[in-house]
Design an enzyme around this catalytic site. Structure first.
Site, PDB file in Angstrom:
ATOM      1  N   ASP A   8       0.869  -1.172   0.000  1.00  0.00           N
ATOM      2  CA  ASP A   8       0.000   0.000   0.000  1.00  0.00           C
ATOM      3  C   ASP A   8       0.916   1.235   0.000  1.00  0.00           C
ATOM      4  O   ASP A   8       2.117   1.129   0.247  1.00  0.00           O
ATOM      5  CB  ASP A   8      -0.894  -0.028   1.232  1.00  0.00           C
ATOM      6  CG  ASP A   8      -1.719   1.228   1.401  1.00  0.00           C
ATOM      7  OD1 ASP A   8      -2.412   1.630   0.448  1.00  0.00           O
ATOM      8  OD2 ASP A   8      -1.651   1.832   2.496  1.00  0.00           O
ATOM      9  N   ASP A  10      -0.245   5.240   0.849  1.00  0.00           N
ATOM     10  CA  ASP A  10      -0.543   6.232   1.883  1.00  0.00           C
ATOM     11  C   ASP A  10      -0.714   5.567   3.240  1.00  0.00           C
ATOM     12  O   ASP A  10      -1.509   4.634   3.397  1.00  0.00           O
ATOM     13  CB  ASP A  10      -1.829   6.994   1.541  1.00  0.00           C
ATOM     14  CG  ASP A  10      -1.697   7.807   0.266  1.00  0.00           C
ATOM     15  OD1 ASP A  10      -0.647   8.451   0.092  1.00  0.00           O
ATOM     16  OD2 ASP A  10      -2.640   7.800  -0.550  1.00  0.00           O
TER      17      ASP A  10
END
Length: 211
Positions: A8, A10
């Site tokens: 991932d 953010d």
């Protein structure tokens, strides 16, 4: 042993909340609406721009009919100024270097344009062989399809997914992929309540978990 690692973005690799907060409040200022607090906007992060703006509209009373326009303006702003306040978490670059012998990919709910703009800003354009963004498919995490696509594109085989949030935990679970959970991101649920193979507090510990 794993053949690849997918991350991932953010809240996992980078702390982008200050930039997202700034971008949201720029939109609100243009609408003549009072700014939202940092903690409020930070709590809205994780579902992609469409979810972010839906939550902003709900918090401010802006008309729901403005949703598409506000999303478009937010994305355009982020592509123009992708990372003025965004920083990698401590130890991330060293951890990525330590895993450079493995294919590395991204599966994020940030749209592809802003994702690639941010990677270029950070000097990371060559680090990830696969990038699946929030607008790559018609669905976003926690739907498992984006992660499944990233796995397919990176060559299949056993992979690890590295994330920070409830969305990432649900995505990994639904995709049948083990999750390494970074505890310093944007989750609000206790670590013990999220399905994960292992959790880490500091990025210096992450490469050993992969190995």
């Amino acid at each position: 042993m794993v053949d690849a690692v997918i991350f991932d973005l953010d809240g996992t690799l980078v702390d982008s909340a200050p930039d997202i907060h700034s971008g949201v409040n720029e939109l609100l200022a243009a609408e003549g609406v009072a700014p939202l607090a940092f903690a409020t906007v930070r709590s809205f992060i994780g579902g992609g721009v469409a979810v972010l703006i839906t939550r902003v509209i709900a918090a401010t009373g802006l008309p729901a009919t403005r949703h598409a326009d506000l999303c478009s303006r937010f994305i355009a702003r982020y592509e123009h100024d992708p990372g003025g306040l965004t920083r990698p978490y401590d130890g991330v670059e060293a951890a990525l270097d330590a895993l450079a012998d493995l294919p590395l990919g991204l599966c994020t709910n940030k749209p592809e344009g802003p994702t690639r703009a941010l990677l270029a800003h950070l000097g990371w354009s060559g680090r990830f062989s696969v990038i699946v963004g929030g607008d790559t498919l018609a669905v976003r995490k926690p739907d498992p399809a984006p992660l499944a696509l990233a796995i397919q594109q990176i060559g299949g085989g056993p992979v690890l997914f590295v994330g920070d949030s409830e969305v990432d935990a649900e995505t990994a679970h639904r995709a049948g992929v083990p999750l390494l959970l970074f505890s310093g991101g944007y989750r609000s649920t206790p670590v013990a309540d999220l399905a994960h193979r292992a959790a880490f507090d500091h990025w210096q510990d992450m490469p050993a978990l992969v190995r």
